[in-house]
Motif scaffolding. Structure first.
Motif, PDB file in Angstrom:
ATOM      1  N   ALA A 178       0.827  -1.212   0.000  1.00  0.00           N
ATOM      2  CA  ALA A 178       0.000   0.000   0.000  1.00  0.00           C
ATOM      3  C   ALA A 178       0.858   1.257   0.000  1.00  0.00           C
ATOM      4  CB  ALA A 178      -0.916   0.013   1.218  1.00  0.00           C
ATOM      5  N   PHE A 179       0.452   2.260  -0.790  1.00  0.00           N
ATOM      6  CA  PHE A 179       1.091   3.571  -0.773  1.00  0.00           C
ATOM      7  C   PHE A 179       0.637   4.338   0.464  1.00  0.00           C
ATOM      8  CE2 PHE A 179       0.545   8.143  -2.014  1.00  0.00           C
ATOM      9  CZ  PHE A 179       1.889   8.487  -1.952  1.00  0.00           C
ATOM     10  N   VAL A 180       1.561   5.078   1.088  1.00  0.00           N
ATOM     11  CA  VAL A 180       1.250   5.815   2.313  1.00  0.00           C
ATOM     12  C   VAL A 180       1.647   7.274   2.149  1.00  0.00           C
ATOM     13  CG1 VAL A 180       1.685   6.016   4.790  1.00  0.00           C
ATOM     14  CG2 VAL A 180       1.626   3.751   3.722  1.00  0.00           C
ATOM     15  N   LYS A 181       0.675   8.166   2.283  1.00  0.00           N
ATOM     16  CA  LYS A 181       1.004   9.589   2.395  1.00  0.00           C
ATOM     17  C   LYS A 181       1.574   9.815   3.784  1.00  0.00           C
ATOM     18  CE  LYS A 181      -2.313  12.028  -0.589  1.00  0.00           C
ATOM     19  NZ  LYS A 181      -3.421  13.020  -0.560  1.00  0.00           N
ATOM     20  N   LEU A 182       2.722  10.442   3.839  1.00  0.00           N
ATOM     21  CA  LEU A 182       3.387  10.730   5.108  1.00  0.00           C
ATOM     22  C   LEU A 182       3.148  12.171   5.551  1.00  0.00           C
ATOM     23  CD1 LEU A 182       5.475  10.099   7.382  1.00  0.00           C
ATOM     24  CD2 LEU A 182       7.270  10.666   5.735  1.00  0.00           C
ATOM     25  N   LEU A 183       3.232  13.107   4.605  1.00  0.00           N
ATOM     26  CA  LEU A 183       3.060  14.524   4.909  1.00  0.00           C
ATOM     27  C   LEU A 183       2.292  15.160   3.763  1.00  0.00           C
ATOM     28  CD1 LEU A 183       4.016  16.863   6.918  1.00  0.00           C
ATOM     29  CD2 LEU A 183       5.774  17.331   5.201  1.00  0.00           C
TER      30      LEU A 183
ATOM     31  N   VAL B 219       2.930  16.189  -0.107  1.00  0.00           N
ATOM     32  CA  VAL B 219       4.327  16.622  -0.003  1.00  0.00           C
ATOM     33  C   VAL B 219       5.266  15.415   0.029  1.00  0.00           C
ATOM     34  CG1 VAL B 219       5.993  17.949   1.360  1.00  0.00           C
ATOM     35  CG2 VAL B 219       3.599  18.712   1.220  1.00  0.00           C
ATOM     36  N   LEU B 220       5.028  14.453   0.920  1.00  0.00           N
ATOM     37  CA  LEU B 220       5.886  13.281   1.047  1.00  0.00           C
ATOM     38  C   LEU B 220       5.040  12.011   1.121  1.00  0.00           C
ATOM     39  CD1 LEU B 220       8.407  14.559   3.770  1.00  0.00           C
ATOM     40  CD2 LEU B 220       8.925  14.188   1.346  1.00  0.00           C
ATOM     41  N   GLY B 221       5.538  10.941   0.516  1.00  0.00           N
ATOM     42  CA  GLY B 221       4.843   9.664   0.565  1.00  0.00           C
ATOM     43  C   GLY B 221       5.821   8.510   0.643  1.00  0.00           C
ATOM     44  N   LEU B 222       5.337   7.359   1.096  1.00  0.00           N
ATOM     45  CA  LEU B 222       6.136   6.140   1.184  1.00  0.00           C
ATOM     46  C   LEU B 222       5.645   5.155   0.129  1.00  0.00           C
ATOM     47  CD1 LEU B 222       6.044   5.727   5.070  1.00  0.00           C
ATOM     48  CD2 LEU B 222       7.980   6.569   3.710  1.00  0.00           C
ATOM     49  N   LEU B 223       6.526   4.810  -0.794  1.00  0.00           N
ATOM     50  CA  LEU B 223       6.203   3.846  -1.844  1.00  0.00           C
ATOM     51  C   LEU B 223       6.931   2.546  -1.523  1.00  0.00           C
ATOM     52  CD1 LEU B 223       4.636   3.612  -4.561  1.00  0.00           C
ATOM     53  CD2 LEU B 223       6.837   3.967  -5.694  1.00  0.00           C
ATOM     54  N   PRO B 224       6.202   1.482  -1.155  1.00  0.00           N
ATOM     55  CA  PRO B 224       6.855   0.253  -0.705  1.00  0.00           C
ATOM     56  C   PRO B 224       7.260  -0.658  -1.857  1.00  0.00           C
ATOM     57  CG  PRO B 224       4.492   0.043  -0.464  1.00  0.00           C
ATOM     58  CD  PRO B 224       4.736   1.446  -0.978  1.00  0.00           C
ATOM     59  N   PRO B 225       8.122  -1.640  -1.577  1.00  0.00           N
ATOM     60  CA  PRO B 225       8.628  -2.525  -2.641  1.00  0.00           C
ATOM     61  C   PRO B 225       7.543  -3.331  -3.337  1.00  0.00           C
ATOM     62  CG  PRO B 225       9.951  -2.730  -0.641  1.00  0.00           C
ATOM     63  CD  PRO B 225       8.755  -1.905  -0.284  1.00  0.00           C
ATOM     64  N   TRP B 226       6.469  -3.670  -2.618  1.00  0.00           N
ATOM     65  CA  TRP B 226       5.445  -4.557  -3.169  1.00  0.00           C
ATOM     66  C   TRP B 226       4.317  -3.802  -3.862  1.00  0.00           C
ATOM     67  CZ3 TRP B 226       6.588  -9.632  -3.239  1.00  0.00           C
ATOM     68  CH2 TRP B 226       7.610 -10.071  -2.396  1.00  0.00           C
ATOM     69  N   HIS B 227       4.431  -2.504  -3.946  1.00  0.00           N
ATOM     70  CA  HIS B 227       3.482  -1.697  -4.712  1.00  0.00           C
ATOM     71  C   HIS B 227       3.694  -1.960  -6.198  1.00  0.00           C
ATOM     72  CE1 HIS B 227       1.750   2.001  -6.469  1.00  0.00           C
ATOM     73  NE2 HIS B 227       1.031   2.097  -5.355  1.00  0.00           N
TER      74      HIS B 227
ATOM     75  N   ILE C 239      12.099  20.861  -0.244  1.00  0.00           N
ATOM     76  CA  ILE C 239      12.333  19.743   0.669  1.00  0.00           C
ATOM     77  C   ILE C 239      13.807  19.380   0.700  1.00  0.00           C
ATOM     78  CG2 ILE C 239      11.801  17.331   1.201  1.00  0.00           C
ATOM     79  CD1 ILE C 239       9.224  17.637  -0.399  1.00  0.00           C
ATOM     80  N   GLN C 240      14.310  19.157   1.899  1.00  0.00           N
ATOM     81  CA  GLN C 240      15.619  18.543   2.097  1.00  0.00           C
ATOM     82  C   GLN C 240      15.441  17.262   2.904  1.00  0.00           C
ATOM     83  OE1 GLN C 240      18.256  21.253   4.108  1.00  0.00           O
ATOM     84  NE2 GLN C 240      18.879  22.286   2.233  1.00  0.00           N
ATOM     85  N   ILE C 241      16.307  16.274   2.677  1.00  0.00           N
ATOM     86  CA  ILE C 241      16.356  15.087   3.515  1.00  0.00           C
ATOM     87  C   ILE C 241      17.810  14.843   3.902  1.00  0.00           C
ATOM     88  CG2 ILE C 241      16.363  13.595   1.464  1.00  0.00           C
ATOM     89  CD1 ILE C 241      15.100  11.411   3.281  1.00  0.00           C
ATOM     90  N   GLY C 242      18.054  14.675   5.194  1.00  0.00           N
ATOM     91  CA  GLY C 242      19.407  14.500   5.665  1.00  0.00           C
ATOM     92  C   GLY C 242      20.307  15.656   5.305  1.00  0.00           C
ATOM     93  N   GLY C 243      19.756  16.861   5.188  1.00  0.00           N
ATOM     94  CA  GLY C 243      20.541  18.037   4.873  1.00  0.00           C
ATOM     95  C   GLY C 243      20.807  18.242   3.396  1.00  0.00           C
ATOM     96  N   ARG C 244      20.256  17.387   2.533  1.00  0.00           N
ATOM     97  CA  ARG C 244      20.506  17.496   1.095  1.00  0.00           C
ATOM     98  C   ARG C 244      19.227  17.879   0.360  1.00  0.00           C
ATOM     99  NH1 ARG C 244      23.826  11.799   0.338  1.00  0.00           N
ATOM    100  NH2 ARG C 244      25.466  12.251   1.858  1.00  0.00           N
ATOM    101  N   PRO C 245      19.313  18.780  -0.627  1.00  0.00           N
ATOM    102  CA  PRO C 245      18.114  19.145  -1.393  1.00  0.00           C
ATOM    103  C   PRO C 245      17.526  17.926  -2.090  1.00  0.00           C
ATOM    104  CG  PRO C 245      19.915  20.674  -1.815  1.00  0.00           C
ATOM    105  CD  PRO C 245      20.504  19.541  -1.050  1.00  0.00           C
TER     106      PRO C 245
END
Length: 381
Positions: free
Chosen positions: A215-220, A228-236, A293-299
Motif C-alpha cells: 500500500a502507498f502511504v502519504k506521510l506529509l 508533499v511526502l509519501g512512502l512507496l513500498p517494494p510490493w506496490h 524539501i531537504q532530507i538529511g541536509g541534502r536538497p
C-alpha cells in the motif's frame, strides 16, 4: 540418524506449497542414510538427554574455516544524533512529544477549536479524517516512547484494502489562529506587515514493516490536493522492489512524483521543508505556496502546491494515510511509523540520523531537486 524417515513428518514451512528451487538453500536433493555412530559424516544418535556426536578428528577439515563477514550496517538501525531547535521569531509552537510519554491521553484530547500543538485525527477503523477522540491513545495505537517520539500503529485488520486508511494528526502551528498572524500574511500580501506567509519546518521519521507493504502511504500533506511526502513500498505495483520516500506524489496511486530517495525500515531520517506563499499556483488561480524539501541536509525537490498558508489555521497533516490498491497481505505486525524532533524554525546538530541512515540516502536520477530559498522565501524559477 535422528531425522524423520517419513517426509510427511517434516514441518510444512510453505503451508503445503513447494518453494521454487531458486529459493532453496543447500543441495538440490538432500538424502539421509542410516549410519553407525562415530563414523565420519554421521550426525549421531540421541538417547534421552544424552547425544553422542561424530569423531571430531575424523570430520575436522584440513584447513581452518574462514570467518563469515558481518552483515552490512546499511540495514541496521542507526545511532541517534543530537540536535536543537531555534524557533522562528515570535513562534511559540512546541512540537515535542516528551510530555505525552507519561500521559498519552492528553495527545488525543487535542481537538479542533483548541490551542494544542496538534489535532489528533483518524485512528481506529480509519474511516474519519476528523478528530480522533480518545480511542487511539486508549488502545495504544497512538503511543509515545522516550527516545522514539510518537509511534503510530496500523494493522492489516484495520487498513487492508482501505482507500484511504487514516491515522494521523493536523499540525496546529499558530495556536488555532490564522497562520498569517504568526508567519506573515496570506498570498495577497494583506496583513502581517505586508510580508507573505512563510515557515520552515523539520522532523524525523522511521518506519517498521514498510518494506513488506503493498500500500502507498502519504506521510506529509497539506490538504488532499497538497501531497508533499509519501512512502512507496517494494510490493506496490510501482515499487520496483525498493522502499522509497517520494517528493510531491501527484495522486493517491501514485502515478508519478517529482523525485524520490531509497530508504530503509528501522532507520531514522530527518526531513526539512520551507514553505512560502506566492501569488497564484503558476496558472493564475488562487493562493498557492512553493515548498522546498531537504532530507538529511541534502536538497531533494521543490514544487508549487495550491495551499493557502496565510489563511490556514492548521496544517500540514502528518502520519499514516494509506491507499491499499494491492492484493498483498499486510505484515504480521502491521506498519509502525515513528515521528520525532519537530522543529518550527532552524535546527542545529544531527537530528536522529546521527550521521548515518538519515544522511546516507541513495538518490535516484529522477531530478536534482532545488536548493532551499533565501530568507525571503524566493519563488521557483
Amino acid at each position: 540418524s535422528h531425522l524423520p524417515g517419513d517426509p510427511r513428518e517434516y514441518r510444512q514451512a510453505y503451508g503445503g506449497e513447494g518453494a521454487e528451487a531458486k529459493y532453496l538453500v543447500g543441495p538440490d536433493i538432500a538424502t539421509f542414510l542410516p549410519c553407525e555412530d562415530g563414523t565420519g559424516g554421521c550426525i549421531g544418535t540421541a538417547d534421552g538427554e544424552t547425544m553422542t556426536t561424530t569423531n571430531q578428528a575424523a570430520t575436522s577439515p584440513s584447513t581452518p574455516p574462514t570467518s563469515t563477514p558481518a552483515p552490512s550496517p546499511a540495514s541496521q538501525p542507526q545511532d541517534r544524533g543530537m540536535c536543537s531547535c531555534q524557533p522562528l521569531t515570535g513562534a511559540t509552537w512546541n512540537g515535542s512529544f516528551a510530555s505525552f510519554a507519561a500521559n498519552a491521553t492528553a495527545f488525543c484530547e487535542q481537538a479542533f477549536g483548541g490551542d494544542g500543538a496538534f489535532i489528533s485525527a483518524g485512528g481506529g477503523d480509519g474511516s474519519s479524517g476528523g478528530w480522533s477522540g480518545p480511542g487511539p491513545c486508549a488502545s495504544g495505537q497512538y503511543s509515545f516512547l522516550a527516545g522514539d517520539g510518537w509511534r503510530i500503529a496500523a494493522n492489516g485488520s484495520q487498513a487492508a484494502g482501505k482507500v484511504p486508511y487514516r491515522a494521523f494528526a493536523y499540525l496546529q502551528l499558530c495556536g488555532g489562529e490564522q497562520y498569517s498572524q504568526c508567519f506573515g500574511s496570506d498570498a495577497s500580501g494583506n496583513g502581517g506587515g505586508g510580508a507573505k506567509a512563510q515557515l520552515t519546518l523539520s522532523f524525523s521519521f522511521k518506519t517498521q514493516g514498510a518494506e513488506e507493504l503493498g500500500a502507498f502511504v502519504k506521510l506529509l500533506f497539506w490538504t488532499d490536493s497538497g501531497s508533499v511526502l509519501g512512502l512507496l513500498p517494494p510490493w506496490h505495483s510501482k515499487g520496483d522492489g525498493k522502499l522509497r520516500l517520494l517528493a510531491f506524489p501527484d495522486d493517491d496511486l501514485p502515478t508519478s512524483w517529482k523525485d524520490s530517495v531509497e530508504i530503509l525500515d528501522n532507520t531514522w531520517y530527518n526531513v526539512r521543508l520551507h514553505a512560502a506563499a506566492i501569488d497564484g499556483d503558476g496558472a493564475g488561480a488562487g493562493p498557492a505556496a512553493v515548498i522546498h524539501i531537504q532530507i538529511g541536509g541534502r536538497p531533494l525537490a521543490s514544487a508549487r502546491l495550491p495551499v493557502d498558508i496565510g489563511g490556514s489555521t492548521n496544517g500540514p497533516q502528518v502520519g499514516i494515510y494509506s491507499f491499499d490498491h494491492s492484493t498483498r497481505a499486510w505484515p504480521h505486525d502491521g506498519l509502525r511509523l515513528f515521528l520525532d524532533d519537530f522543529c518550527l524554525g532552524e535546527y542545529s546538530g544531527q537530528c536522529v540520523s546521527g550521521g548515518g541512515g538519515g544522511d546516507d540516502v541513495a538518490r535516484e536520477t529522477t531530478g536534482q531537486g532545488e536548493p532551499l530559498p533565501p530568507a525571503d522565501g524566493g519563488e521557483l524559477a
